[in-house]
Scaffold this motif. Structure first.
Motif, PDB file in Angstrom:
ATOM      1  N   SER A 135      -6.962  12.629   0.855  1.00  0.00           N
ATOM      2  CA  SER A 135      -6.799  11.756   2.032  1.00  0.00           C
ATOM      3  C   SER A 135      -5.700  10.725   1.792  1.00  0.00           C
ATOM      4  N   GLY A 136      -5.482  10.355   0.528  1.00  0.00           N
ATOM      5  CA  GLY A 136      -4.383   9.452   0.191  1.00  0.00           C
ATOM      6  C   GLY A 136      -3.032  10.091   0.454  1.00  0.00           C
ATOM      7  N   GLN A 189      -2.537  10.006   4.137  1.00  0.00           N
ATOM      8  CA  GLN A 189      -2.197   8.641   4.534  1.00  0.00           C
ATOM      9  C   GLN A 189      -0.767   8.300   4.165  1.00  0.00           C
ATOM     10  N   ARG A 240      -8.549  -2.102  -2.779  1.00  0.00           N
ATOM     11  CA  ARG A 240      -8.616  -1.812  -1.337  1.00  0.00           C
ATOM     12  C   ARG A 240      -8.357  -0.328  -1.073  1.00  0.00           C
ATOM     13  N   LEU A 241      -7.339   0.224  -1.710  1.00  0.00           N
ATOM     14  CA  LEU A 241      -7.011   1.641  -1.536  1.00  0.00           C
ATOM     15  C   LEU A 241      -8.130   2.535  -2.077  1.00  0.00           C
ATOM     16  N   GLU A 242      -8.754   2.094  -3.147  1.00  0.00           N
ATOM     17  CA  GLU A 242      -9.871   2.856  -3.714  1.00  0.00           C
ATOM     18  C   GLU A 242     -11.067   2.842  -2.756  1.00  0.00           C
ATOM     19  N   ARG A 243     -11.364   1.681  -2.179  1.00  0.00           N
ATOM     20  CA  ARG A 243     -12.461   1.577  -1.197  1.00  0.00           C
ATOM     21  C   ARG A 243     -12.208   2.468   0.006  1.00  0.00           C
ATOM     22  N   ARG A 244     -10.955   2.602   0.417  1.00  0.00           N
ATOM     23  CA  ARG A 244     -10.608   3.447   1.563  1.00  0.00           C
ATOM     24  C   ARG A 244     -10.621   4.937   1.219  1.00  0.00           C
ATOM     25  N   ASP A 294       0.832  -1.206   0.000  1.00  0.00           N
ATOM     26  CA  ASP A 294       0.000   0.000   0.000  1.00  0.00           C
ATOM     27  C   ASP A 294       0.867   1.256   0.000  1.00  0.00           C
ATOM     28  N   TRP A 342      -8.366   6.486  -0.630  1.00  0.00           N
ATOM     29  CA  TRP A 342      -7.006   7.017  -0.736  1.00  0.00           C
ATOM     30  C   TRP A 342      -6.569   7.221  -2.178  1.00  0.00           C
TER      31      TRP A 342
END
Length: 113
Positions: free
Chosen positions: A87-88, A91, A59-63, A17, A65
């Protein structure tokens, strides 16, 4: 037999990630280009397999980021392009700080032995 410098190593959990976020901080890219960039920047030590890359991107898209949009690649194929969100970026900075603290602590322990 590959030499020490170019030998590939397995990435610790959670590292993928961070590498994806860092790569997308350089600009919007499609999945294959992300994997290529990581391999280039690591002098061929790190290689991301498609079976790991695409689940991580989802996963990163769902979060929230990263965000994705469809486009056309250099070879005129339809490709999903990924971009870092605000927000990415936040993070990425948090993950980078944690990674630097962790690696410094591990290095300290290894030097003490």
């Amino acid at each position: 037999m590959p030499n020490q410098r170019t030998r590939r190593i397995d990435m610790p959990q959670g590292t993928l990630d961070l590498l994806i976020l860092r790569t997308l901080a350089l600009g919007t890219q499609h999945g294959w280009a992300i994997a290529e960039r990581v391999q280039q920047m690591s002098s061929d030590v790190l290689q991301i397999q498609q079976g790991s890359l695409y689940p991580a991107l989802h996963r990163l898209e769902r979060r929230g980021w990263i965000k994705a949009k469809w486009g056309t690649s250099d070879n005129n194929r339809r490709a999903k392009y990924y971009e870092l969100t605000k927000s990415g970026r936040t993070q990425l900075e948090a993950e980078k700080d944690s990674w630097e603290k962790l690696t410094a602590a591990v290095s300290q322990v290894l030097r003490a032995i």
